[in-house]
Design an enzyme around this catalytic site. Structure first.
Site, PDB file in Angstrom:
ATOM      1  N   ARG A  78      46.596  41.333  43.903  1.00  0.00           N
ATOM      2  CA  ARG A  78      46.431  41.175  42.451  1.00  0.00           C
ATOM      3  C   ARG A  78      47.403  42.078  41.707  1.00  0.00           C
ATOM      4  O   ARG A  78      47.952  41.702  40.668  1.00  0.00           O
ATOM      5  CB  ARG A  78      44.981  41.468  42.047  1.00  0.00           C
ATOM      6  CG  ARG A  78      44.031  40.366  42.487  1.00  0.00           C
ATOM      7  CD  ARG A  78      42.581  40.804  42.477  1.00  0.00           C
ATOM      8  NE  ARG A  78      42.096  41.165  41.181  1.00  0.00           N
ATOM      9  CZ  ARG A  78      41.017  41.924  40.968  1.00  0.00           C
ATOM     10  NH1 ARG A  78      40.321  42.388  41.993  1.00  0.00           N
ATOM     11  NH2 ARG A  78      40.643  42.204  39.759  1.00  0.00           N
ATOM     12  N   ARG A  84      48.157  35.938  30.794  1.00  0.00           N
ATOM     13  CA  ARG A  84      48.567  36.776  31.912  1.00  0.00           C
ATOM     14  C   ARG A  84      49.974  36.442  32.386  1.00  0.00           C
ATOM     15  O   ARG A  84      50.454  37.038  33.346  1.00  0.00           O
ATOM     16  CB  ARG A  84      47.615  36.540  33.073  1.00  0.00           C
ATOM     17  CG  ARG A  84      46.879  37.780  33.564  1.00  0.00           C
ATOM     18  CD  ARG A  84      45.956  37.276  34.630  1.00  0.00           C
ATOM     19  NE  ARG A  84      45.259  38.226  35.406  1.00  0.00           N
ATOM     20  CZ  ARG A  84      43.989  38.573  35.213  1.00  0.00           C
ATOM     21  NH1 ARG A  84      43.340  38.158  34.165  1.00  0.00           N
ATOM     22  NH2 ARG A  84      43.394  39.352  36.077  1.00  0.00           N
ATOM     23  N   ARG A 102      32.455  42.388  43.113  1.00  0.00           N
ATOM     24  CA  ARG A 102      33.197  41.127  43.131  1.00  0.00           C
ATOM     25  C   ARG A 102      33.868  40.928  44.478  1.00  0.00           C
ATOM     26  O   ARG A 102      34.346  41.876  45.081  1.00  0.00           O
ATOM     27  CB  ARG A 102      34.271  41.146  42.026  1.00  0.00           C
ATOM     28  CG  ARG A 102      33.710  40.846  40.678  1.00  0.00           C
ATOM     29  CD  ARG A 102      34.686  41.113  39.578  1.00  0.00           C
ATOM     30  NE  ARG A 102      36.045  40.641  39.846  1.00  0.00           N
ATOM     31  CZ  ARG A 102      37.032  40.705  38.951  1.00  0.00           C
ATOM     32  NH1 ARG A 102      36.801  41.211  37.746  1.00  0.00           N
ATOM     33  NH2 ARG A 102      38.234  40.288  39.252  1.00  0.00           N
ATOM     34  N   ARG A 107      34.112  49.520  41.690  1.00  0.00           N
ATOM     35  CA  ARG A 107      33.523  48.817  40.542  1.00  0.00           C
ATOM     36  C   ARG A 107      32.289  48.011  40.974  1.00  0.00           C
ATOM     37  O   ARG A 107      32.289  47.353  42.012  1.00  0.00           O
ATOM     38  CB  ARG A 107      34.579  47.871  39.962  1.00  0.00           C
ATOM     39  CG  ARG A 107      34.096  47.061  38.803  1.00  0.00           C
ATOM     40  CD  ARG A 107      35.235  46.567  37.966  1.00  0.00           C
ATOM     41  NE  ARG A 107      36.090  45.604  38.631  1.00  0.00           N
ATOM     42  CZ  ARG A 107      37.184  45.104  38.071  1.00  0.00           C
ATOM     43  NH1 ARG A 107      37.573  45.506  36.874  1.00  0.00           N
ATOM     44  NH2 ARG A 107      37.923  44.229  38.727  1.00  0.00           N
ATOM     45  N   LYS A 125      39.865  46.844  31.045  1.00  0.00           N
ATOM     46  CA  LYS A 125      39.849  45.839  29.968  1.00  0.00           C
ATOM     47  C   LYS A 125      38.431  45.319  29.714  1.00  0.00           C
ATOM     48  O   LYS A 125      38.018  45.206  28.582  1.00  0.00           O
ATOM     49  CB  LYS A 125      40.751  44.646  30.324  1.00  0.00           C
ATOM     50  CG  LYS A 125      42.218  44.979  30.468  1.00  0.00           C
ATOM     51  CD  LYS A 125      43.061  43.713  30.577  1.00  0.00           C
ATOM     52  CE  LYS A 125      42.755  42.854  31.792  1.00  0.00           C
ATOM     53  NZ  LYS A 125      42.964  43.511  33.091  1.00  0.00           N
TER      54      LYS A 125
HETATM   55  P1  AMP Z   1      39.957  39.266  36.222  1.00  0.00           P
HETATM   56  O1  AMP Z   1      38.464  39.225  36.166  1.00  0.00           O
HETATM   57  O2  AMP Z   1      40.587  39.231  34.850  1.00  0.00           O
HETATM   58  O3  AMP Z   1      40.482  40.395  37.077  1.00  0.00           O
HETATM   59  O4  AMP Z   1      40.428  37.917  36.936  1.00  0.00           O
HETATM   60  C1  AMP Z   1      40.019  37.602  38.253  1.00  0.00           C
HETATM   61  C2  AMP Z   1      40.900  36.518  38.828  1.00  0.00           C
HETATM   62  O5  AMP Z   1      40.802  35.327  38.026  1.00  0.00           O
HETATM   63  C3  AMP Z   1      42.381  36.837  38.864  1.00  0.00           C
HETATM   64  O6  AMP Z   1      42.750  37.597  40.015  1.00  0.00           O
HETATM   65  C4  AMP Z   1      42.989  35.430  38.894  1.00  0.00           C
HETATM   66  O7  AMP Z   1      42.845  34.834  40.166  1.00  0.00           O
HETATM   67  C5  AMP Z   1      42.070  34.692  37.945  1.00  0.00           C
HETATM   68  N1  AMP Z   1      42.537  34.780  36.538  1.00  0.00           N
HETATM   69  C6  AMP Z   1      41.901  35.389  35.493  1.00  0.00           C
HETATM   70  N2  AMP Z   1      42.596  35.253  34.353  1.00  0.00           N
HETATM   71  C7  AMP Z   1      43.699  34.540  34.675  1.00  0.00           C
HETATM   72  C8  AMP Z   1      44.820  34.098  33.936  1.00  0.00           C
HETATM   73  N3  AMP Z   1      44.943  34.338  32.619  1.00  0.00           N
HETATM   74  N4  AMP Z   1      45.791  33.406  34.608  1.00  0.00           N
HETATM   75  C9  AMP Z   1      45.682  33.135  35.918  1.00  0.00           C
HETATM   76  N5  AMP Z   1      44.659  33.546  36.681  1.00  0.00           N
HETATM   77  C10 AMP Z   1      43.667  34.241  36.073  1.00  0.00           C
END
Ligand code: AMP
Length: 220
Positions: A173, A88, A162, A127, A13
């Site tokens: 996740r 999400r 990360r 990554r 994404k």
């Molecule tokens: P991402 O970079 O999108 O993989 O997000 C990293 C982390 O941020 C996720 O594993 C969640 O802990 C948190 N996070 C990101 N977006 C959301 C969301 N829309 N709702 C809840 N937690 C989120």
């Protein structure tokens, strides 16, 4: 054009969102990036969201909805909006729909990048990103053209991994994704069936970009 990008962690994404936002002059709002910035600021809210993020759990809906509502409402120059990682959960999607309705700017497309779980684990664990501009790489599938030098901004040095891109956290996740985020596809198919597009993400990034551009062309 206003787009929501759906897909499992590691579906690509972030990579695709950056490309599409540039091509279509859209503001790219990544909830993960926004939450990481809050975490890095060390604010009380940042410390709160960090506890969920490092454990691979979703940050509670009310917290994310509030943060993202501010970002969505912020004035901007670009001609569109690309939401990456938000919503999400179904309650987040309902809150977003309500906000966009109030603003008179409903979504145009909901795009699902579909990938298999084994592909995802390999992608996430390899990554890396540029600490200066955030460009995303993969140690084997998408290395920079010159080792240790960012293709986008010319930064030279160590790329970052990360802290939630390790295998145990990735499994957590993915569990959250299966339980809470995957049902979003059904939600959008029910409320906006003509807006949903699914693209096969089990391919090289350039192929996925080409497929996305081809499918988005009628709305662009
Ligand atoms: P991402 O970079 O999108 O993989 O997000 C990293 C982390 O941020 C996720 O594993 C969640 O802990 C948190 N996070 C990101 N977006 C959301 C969301 N829309 N709702 C809840 N937690 C989120």
């Amino acid at each position: 054009m206003r787009i929501v990008l759906l897909g499992a962690p590691g579906a690509g994404k972030g990579t695709q969102a950056k490309r599409l936002a540039e091509k279509y002059n859209m503001v790219h709002l990544s909830s993960g990036d926004i939450l990481r910035a809050e975490k890095a600021s060390g604010s009380p809210l940042g410390r709160k969201v960090a506890t969920y993020m490092v454990a691979g759990k979703l940050v509670p809906d009310e917290v994310v909805v509030e943060i993202m509502a501010q970002a969505v409402a912020a004035p901007r120059q670009a001609s569109g909006l690309l939401l990456d990682g938000f919503p999400r959960t179904v309650p987040q999607a309902q809150a977003l729909d309500a906000q966009l309705d109030r603003l008179g700017t409903p979504l145009d497309r909901v795009v699902m990048i579909d990938v298999s779980e084994d592909v995802v684990v390999d992608r996430i664990c390899g990554r890396r990103s540029c600490p200066k501009c955030g460009a995303i790489y993969h140690v084997t599938h998408l290395p920079p053209k010159v080792a240790g030098r960012c293709d986008q901004c010319g930064y030279q040095g160590q790329f970052e991994q990360r802290d939630d891109d390790t295998e145990p956290v990735v499994r957590q996740r993915l569990g959250a994704y299966r339980k809470l985020t995957a049902p979003l596809l059904e939600y959008y198919r029910r409320v906006s069936p003509d807006k949903v597009l699914v693209v096969d993400g089990n391919r090289r990034p350039d192929e996925v970009t080409a497929a996305l551009v081809a499918k988005l062309a009628p709305a662009a």
